[in-house]
Design a protein around this motif. Structure first.
Motif, PDB file in Angstrom:
ATOM      1  N   PRO A  61       0.819  -1.220   0.000  1.00 35.92           N
ATOM      2  CA  PRO A  61       0.000   0.000   0.000  1.00 35.92           C
ATOM      3  C   PRO A  61       0.853   1.270   0.000  1.00 35.92           C
ATOM      4  CG  PRO A  61       0.243  -0.754   2.241  1.00 35.92           C
ATOM      5  CD  PRO A  61       1.038  -1.722   1.382  1.00 35.92           C
ATOM      6  N   HIS A  62       0.206   2.396  -0.332  1.00 41.97           N
ATOM      7  CA  HIS A  62       0.777   3.737  -0.168  1.00 41.97           C
ATOM      8  C   HIS A  62      -0.344   4.708   0.173  1.00 41.97           C
ATOM      9  CE1 HIS A  62       4.913   3.111  -1.483  1.00 41.97           C
ATOM     10  NE2 HIS A  62       4.483   2.450  -2.536  1.00 41.97           N
ATOM     11  N   ARG A  63       0.019   5.780   0.852  1.00 46.89           N
ATOM     12  CA  ARG A  63      -0.904   6.897   1.103  1.00 46.89           C
ATOM     13  C   ARG A  63      -0.081   8.179   1.252  1.00 46.89           C
ATOM     14  NH1 ARG A  63      -5.442   7.041   5.865  1.00 46.89           N
ATOM     15  NH2 ARG A  63      -6.707   6.050   4.236  1.00 46.89           N
ATOM     16  N   MET A  96       2.439   7.766 -10.214  1.00 43.65           N
ATOM     17  CA  MET A  96       1.359   7.210  -9.410  1.00 43.65           C
ATOM     18  C   MET A  96       1.043   8.136  -8.239  1.00 43.65           C
ATOM     19  SD  MET A  96       0.436   5.462  -6.447  1.00 43.65           S
ATOM     20  CE  MET A  96       1.875   4.683  -5.761  1.00 43.65           C
ATOM     21  N   THR A  97      -0.212   8.537  -8.146  1.00 46.05           N
ATOM     22  CA  THR A  97      -0.687   9.333  -7.014  1.00 46.05           C
ATOM     23  C   THR A  97      -1.359   8.395  -6.029  1.00 46.05           C
ATOM     24  OG1 THR A  97      -1.078  11.233  -8.486  1.00 46.05           O
ATOM     25  CG2 THR A  97      -2.130  11.270  -6.315  1.00 46.05           C
ATOM     26  N   ALA A  98      -0.704   8.164  -4.894  1.00 48.18           N
ATOM     27  CA  ALA A  98      -1.300   7.283  -3.897  1.00 48.18           C
ATOM     28  C   ALA A  98      -2.521   7.948  -3.270  1.00 48.18           C
ATOM     29  CB  ALA A  98      -0.272   6.944  -2.821  1.00 48.18           C
ATOM     30  N   GLY A  99      -2.409   9.245  -2.954  1.00 45.83           N
ATOM     31  CA  GLY A  99      -3.532   9.956  -2.366  1.00 45.83           C
ATOM     32  C   GLY A  99      -4.040   9.254  -1.115  1.00 45.83           C
ATOM     33  N   ARG A 100      -5.363   9.031  -1.066  1.00 46.89           N
ATOM     34  CA  ARG A 100      -5.974   8.498   0.158  1.00 46.89           C
ATOM     35  C   ARG A 100      -5.668   7.022   0.378  1.00 46.89           C
ATOM     36  NH1 ARG A 100     -11.909   9.586  -2.328  1.00 46.89           N
ATOM     37  NH2 ARG A 100     -12.042   7.840  -3.803  1.00 46.89           N
ATOM     38  N   GLY A 101      -5.191   6.321  -0.644  1.00 45.89           N
ATOM     39  CA  GLY A 101      -4.799   4.940  -0.419  1.00 45.89           C
ATOM     40  C   GLY A 101      -4.898   4.073  -1.655  1.00 45.89           C
ATOM     41  N   ILE A 102      -3.817   3.349  -1.953  1.00 49.25           N
ATOM     42  CA  ILE A 102      -3.789   2.464  -3.113  1.00 49.25           C
ATOM     43  C   ILE A 102      -2.955   1.245  -2.754  1.00 49.25           C
ATOM     44  CG2 ILE A 102      -1.677   3.369  -4.204  1.00 49.25           C
ATOM     45  CD1 ILE A 102      -3.217   3.252  -6.889  1.00 49.25           C
ATOM     46  N   GLN A 269      -3.315   6.188  11.720  1.00 50.73           N
ATOM     47  CA  GLN A 269      -4.627   6.038  11.101  1.00 50.73           C
ATOM     48  C   GLN A 269      -4.516   5.359   9.742  1.00 50.73           C
ATOM     49  OE1 GLN A 269      -7.739   6.932  12.558  1.00 50.73           O
ATOM     50  NE2 GLN A 269      -8.368   5.586  10.873  1.00 50.73           N
ATOM     51  N   ALA A 270      -3.463   5.671   8.991  1.00 48.83           N
ATOM     52  CA  ALA A 270      -3.260   5.029   7.688  1.00 48.83           C
ATOM     53  C   ALA A 270      -3.117   3.518   7.860  1.00 48.83           C
ATOM     54  CB  ALA A 270      -2.026   5.613   7.007  1.00 48.83           C
ATOM     55  N   TYR A 271      -2.355   3.083   8.861  1.00 51.51           N
ATOM     56  CA  TYR A 271      -2.211   1.644   9.112  1.00 51.51           C
ATOM     57  C   TYR A 271      -3.547   1.028   9.513  1.00 51.51           C
ATOM     58  CZ  TYR A 271       2.863   1.317   8.617  1.00 51.51           C
ATOM     59  OH  TYR A 271       4.143   1.296   8.104  1.00 51.51           O
ATOM     60  N   ARG A 272      -4.290   1.719  10.370  1.00 47.99           N
ATOM     61  CA  ARG A 272      -5.601   1.186  10.774  1.00 47.99           C
ATOM     62  C   ARG A 272      -6.524   1.062   9.564  1.00 47.99           C
ATOM     63  NH1 ARG A 272      -4.740   4.528  15.393  1.00 47.99           N
ATOM     64  NH2 ARG A 272      -5.966   6.217  14.477  1.00 47.99           N
ATOM     65  N   GLY A 277      -9.287  -2.589   5.611  1.00 48.34           N
ATOM     66  CA  GLY A 277      -9.781  -2.772   4.251  1.00 48.34           C
ATOM     67  C   GLY A 277     -10.209  -1.510   3.549  1.00 48.34           C
ATOM     68  N   ALA A 278      -9.907  -0.328   4.134  1.00 45.21           N
ATOM     69  CA  ALA A 278     -10.349   0.928   3.527  1.00 45.21           C
ATOM     70  C   ALA A 278      -9.623   1.235   2.214  1.00 45.21           C
ATOM     71  CB  ALA A 278     -10.141   2.088   4.511  1.00 45.21           C
ATOM     72  N   PHE A 279      -8.483   0.592   1.972  1.00 36.37           N
ATOM     73  CA  PHE A 279      -7.768   0.792   0.707  1.00 36.37           C
ATOM     74  C   PHE A 279      -8.314  -0.118  -0.398  1.00 36.37           C
ATOM     75  CE2 PHE A 279      -5.349   3.194   3.380  1.00 36.37           C
ATOM     76  CZ  PHE A 279      -4.004   3.391   3.092  1.00 36.37           C
TER      77      PHE A 279
END
Length: 292
Positions: A61-63, A96-102, A269-272, A277-279
């Motif tokens: 993942p990335h954010r 690649m724009t990770a933005g809120r999550g990819i 919060q990104a890890y949570r 499954g939010a990504f």
């Protein structure tokens, strides 16, 4: 008629590439620069060089950042959980724009060979949770001058605009110079600039850089415009230089593995979010069938 004031930039510091060698993902790895002090490289966070065949970089993942991946040699295969898949050849770029999550992966096509440079570009706080996206940059717009070819990835150089759609003021080029050729590259005065020599040696802003080295030029306070002179010494082979610049964000930086935010609670919060499954789900994409 008043002539424009153009400030000639110089390099204020030069860094050497750090060779790390192979690990469980790559055949070889080197660090051009890393975010030891993000304020010194703002808005850029790091530039890493990887050579890999198998396994490469499986789903991860990335954010909060953008990755700009330049294929130096071989073929890079990519896919993400937004449904994008593809393969890029030498000289092509994936923005690649990770933005809120990819969640994505980067592999060598057919597990053969990929040699890439990946730049981490910070996103402004207001854009860190922007929707994720991919941009594959192929067949770059070019500037031609005597003995010089400039591939424009982002921004506008001599009236030629790169294909990258960016969330902040960024200019990115790769310049190829024949021996004894030179070029004055216009750079916005407010930009911080780095030059990384991909091949050969080059005189950049009055300083000689060797292959693998990175030179830096900080924003110019004076009014007007600025430029940096690129020149190739005498020799048998052309020189190739990656020159990227951007306006510093002047925002706090929090780093946490594949995530870049403005505070440690945002990293947590990104890890949570990722583990909840939010990504999105990890895809079950087949390997790319590629034959250009």
């Amino acid at each position: 008629m008043t002539s424009r004031l153009i400030v000639q930039r110089t390099l204020t510091r030069i860094g050497d590439r750090t060779h790390l060698g192979p690990d469980e993902q790559v055949d070889d790895k080197a660090l051009a620069f890393v975010p030891t002090d993000p304020a010194l490289t703002d808005p850029f966070l790091g530039l890493v060089e990887d050579w890999f065949s198998k396994p490469g970089f499986e789903w991860h993942p990335h954010r909060g950042l953008e990755t700009v991946t330049l294929v130096v040699d071989g073929v890079l295969e990519h896919g993400d959980n937004l449904g994008h898949t593809g393969a890029l050849e030498s000289g092509e770029v994936q923005w690649m724009t990770a933005g809120r999550g990819i969640i994505h992966r980067e592999l060598a096509y057919r597990d053969e060979h990929a040699h890439v440079l990946q730049l981490w570009l910070n996103l402004p706080a207001a854009k860190k949770m922007t929707p994720s996206r991919y941009q594959d940059l192929k067949g770059h717009p070019r500037v031609h001058a005597p003995g010089v070819v400039i591939d424009v990835h982002a921004g506008t150089v001599d009236g030629v605009t790169g294909a990258a759609d960016t969330y902040q003021s960024v200019q990115g080029v790769v310049a190829t110079l024949e021996p004894l050729a030179s070029y004055d590259l216009a750079v916005p005065a407010e930009h911080r600039l780095f030059a990384h020599v991909l091949r050969g040696t080059a005189l950049v802003g009055g300083r000689m850089l060797h292959e693998g080295q990175v030179g830096w030029s900080d924003p110019i306070a004076a009014a007007g415009e600025s430029s940096v002179r690129l020149a190739a010494p005498d020799g048998d082979l052309p020189s190739k230089v990656m020159v990227y610049s951007g306006t510093p964000l002047h925002e706090p930086v929090a780093l946490g593995g594949p995530f870049v935010m403005n505070s440690k609670p945002e990293i947590a919060q990104a890890y949570r979010d990722f583990h909840a499954g939010a990504f999105g789900r990890v895809p079950r994409l087949a390997r790319v069938a590629y034959d250009r």
